[in-house]
Write a protein that holds these residues in place. Structure first.
Motif: not given
Length: 327
Positions: A62-65, A117-120, A138-140, A301-303
């Protein structure tokens, strides 16, 4: 070697339920989730990330920026993100990007290559360019900021929080309240908080006194000087961040003014900084750690990527009290 079946047996559920819990999917109760997470910890289970990558075409990253945000605020969010990610078998890739779009773009390209898996994002809004760089798979989501457009986010209502903060000072009896604002270009944080302050002051029939800061400690002393130049008799100061609030407390004491006997000081965020100053800083609390945890669950969960508004609360400590005339 511990397997997912061992975890399932320990928790009294099926392997499919363990998989859903670890991936942040729906279809189980909170009690079930707690049993599964307890079993994972007890058995020290580490999922086979390579097998999951081959199956889902997605890495366990998981990306955390963190663009331009205070270290105190960012660390609280990071703790929540890392705890929630670790419980689900994910690693966190942290990037401190500053304000340069080229740095943000570089991280996003890397995360897309890694099939994250996603980016925050911490305290930064999602732009069309970011979505394009990541691609549709990729969800953000953003944390501690919302552009009110319906974009994925976890945030408080900043305007209402600042309104409540100012109302608290007014109820203590203060009428000369200065605002040490954040960066004026911060459209989605500083400006709503300033609107909340101004609305409360106007309703009370009081004049507004404002100075611009940056949210960082270094802007506290010059911001205080600007406020006192406009009104030397201020009895309270509302700072838009704990870092600026701590700086104001320290600078007032250097000037020979007692806190809160001469001037009350109220911060914002309830970071660890608020308790590392004397007297401890009254503040508006954002549940930053919880917000990081919610963001992890939402992207996995992406949805469930709509905006989520969480509740702020007022923390009363030693830096605020009634003005001397009202004491």
């Amino acid at each position: 070697m511990t397997t997912i079946r061992d975890v399932a047996q320990q928790a009294g559920v099926s392997p499919a339920t363990v998989s859903r819990v670890m991936n942040g999917l729906v279809g189980y109760t909170d009690a079930t989730r707690q049993r599964v997470e307890g079993a994972i910890k007890k058995l020290n289970y580490e999922p086979d990330s390579l097998a999951r990558t081959l199956k889902t075409r997605q890495t366990s990253v998981i990306g955390l920026l963190a663009p331009m945000v205070s270290d105190a605020l960012a660390s609280e969010v990071m703790r929540g993100v890392e705890d929630a990610a670790r419980e689900r078998g994910y690693a966190v890739m942290l990037g401190r990007t500053g304000v340069k779009s080229t740095f943000i773009a570089g991280y996003l390209r890397t995360l897309r290559t890694y099939r994250a898996a996603g980016v925050i994002l911490i305290s930064a809004v999602i732009t069309p360019e970011m979505r394009q760089l990541l691609g549709p798979a990729i969800p953000i989501i953003s944390v501690a900021i919302s552009d009110n457009s319906g974009s994925p986010s976890v945030a408080i209502n900043d305007e209402l929080a600042a309104y409540d903060a100012t109302r608290y000072l007014l109820k203590l009896g203060h009428r000369r309240i200065g605002l040490l604002a954040g960066d004026p270009v911060s459209v989605f944080v500083a400006q709503p908080r300033q609107r909340g302050y101004e609305r409360a002051m106007i309703e009370a029939g009081c004049a507004t006194v404002t100075a611009a800061g940056t949210f960082f400690y270094e802007s506290g002393a010059p911001g205080l000087a600007q406020l006192l130049q406009q009104d030397p008799d201020l009895t309270a100061i509302f700072a838009m961040s704990d870092e600026m609030g701590a700086a104001v407390v320290n600078e007032l004491q250097k000037l020979g003014r007692r806190v809160p006997e001469d001037v009350s000081v109220l911060g914002f965020d309830n970071t660890s900084t608020s308790q590392h100053v004397h007297p401890a800083l009254s503040t508006i609390a954002q549940p930053l750690e919880e917000m990081g945890q919610i963001a992890v669950r939402k992207i996995l969960r992406s949805r469930d990527l709509g905006p989520r508004v969480v509740q702020h609360r007022l923390i009363k400590r030693g830096s605020t009290g009634p003005p001397r005339a009202s004491s």
